[in-house]
Design an enzyme around this catalytic site. Sequence first.
Site, PDB file in Angstrom:
ATOM      1  N   SER A 158      72.598  32.183-112.499  1.00 12.56           N
ATOM      2  CA  SER A 158      73.500  32.281-113.732  1.00 12.56           C
ATOM      3  C   SER A 158      73.410  33.464-114.763  1.00 12.56           C
ATOM      4  CB  SER A 158      72.678  30.883-114.533  1.00 12.56           C
ATOM      5  OG  SER A 158      71.118  31.136-114.820  1.00 12.56           O
ATOM      6  N   ASP A 408      66.923  27.214-124.687  1.00 10.53           N
ATOM      7  CA  ASP A 408      67.153  28.258-123.579  1.00 10.53           C
ATOM      8  C   ASP A 408      66.942  29.684-123.968  1.00 10.53           C
ATOM      9  OD1 ASP A 408      68.334  29.862-121.768  1.00 10.53           O
ATOM     10  OD2 ASP A 408      70.274  29.286-121.774  1.00 10.53           O
ATOM     11  N   HIS A 411      68.956  32.753-121.067  1.00  9.45           N
ATOM     12  CA  HIS A 411      70.242  33.379-121.108  1.00  9.45           C
ATOM     13  C   HIS A 411      70.617  33.895-122.459  1.00  9.45           C
ATOM     14  CE1 HIS A 411      70.246  30.173-117.869  1.00  9.45           C
ATOM     15  NE2 HIS A 411      70.844  31.077-116.957  1.00  9.45           N
TER      16      HIS A 411
END
Length: 440
Positions: A158, A408, A411
């Site tokens: 990702s 998160d 990211h």
Amino acid sequence: MKMGNCSPNPLKEKPQFLFRKVLPKSFYAVLPIALFLLYFYYSSHLTRPPAGEFPNNTPVFIPSSVSSPPRHKGDRKFNETPCDYTNGKWVPDTLDPLYNDTSCGTIKEGRNCRSHGRPDVGYLYWRWKPRKCELPRFNPSAFLAFLGNKHLAFVGDSMARNQLESLLCMLASFASPTLLYSNGDDSEFRRWHFPSHNVNISVYWSPFLVKGIEKHEGYNYNQLYMDFVDERWASDLGLIDMVVLSIGHWYLHPAVYFEGDRVLGCHFCPSLNHTEIGFYGVFRKAFRTALEATIQRKGANGNDIDVVVTTFSPHHFEGEWDKAGACPKILPYEEAERVLEGMDEEMRRSGVEEVEEAKLSAKQHRGKIRIAALDVTKLAMLRPDGHPGPYMHRFPFSNGVQDRVQNDCVHWCLPGPIDTWNEIMMDIMKGWRDQSKDGG
């Protein structure tokens, strides 16, 4: 005869009158206004929120910056010393990002921090300043010109997708792409086309680069076959002119490693009768297998390819991942605040050293194979403020601050620090182009 008044006539002595009387008074009258305007400009455009953390759900307002002239003049010549991007610091910037949360339609929902209600914007106004050189601002038209008539593929996990979406958004500020296809769960395999330059850009989901079976119901560990490249992307190498390889965080998960029919060992598998070997060695092996497959399949046939390896991007979790305030910083770290060490440095070193080994191997083949490490580990480590945090979901505090909230801290928000990855990659590509012009 009586003489009239002989005092000087200010209208006849206008120059002296202006300099001696009017201008000094005007200067002292205007000076306070000028100082006030200067103070207002700098306080409204260059200030940042105070160091610390998000104060619960209190909105933090920072005035948006005005457009500024390009921050760099000219480009480095190829015969100058290459820029060392690994050492530097984040400095305030007044330039707006090339795109925003509404101008780009390819941002994954969990990275669209502004649309999800993140209240501060300070994280958008920093640029990476290498110690001995300047990093040029991204030029979308020039990037597409470098890639003209070629296919660029992002391969990995990702984080590869995060970098891909950043690039697409920056390019879309100049020319809109057309989505050619989308396959797989969560659109894991996609390709876009830029008609203006006949450029294709793809993303391939391959979190290990090598053949692997991801953990699923009944298996709480991954199974990796370290001597076999993942054919989901490698089978398309004949169609790819430039590839970006980016992996890392999936290697932290429990896994069993195979070489041929033999079990090499495992990572975090106490219920299995295998030797615990960690993940550093197999992480390095994954790059070696992927790079060897790329070199063999392209170079052995006399074909060209450019390869970029994006190094490991550290996470910034502070405490539990589902606890409020897991990645609370709103300012970058100063260079002296953090040292690149431990797992982050080991993962970075694996990618960089395998790139150097692959360069030597590539020289033995007829095809022109150019390989570079996009070494972003340190500059990523210094940006704890650039993650979605709780804003991976829409308005997570609309009903008040909850004790448990998913975060998160891996990211990057878009726009955000990861846009710098692509600025550096573009400069690498420019160096390759200039080298080709010089006959290299």
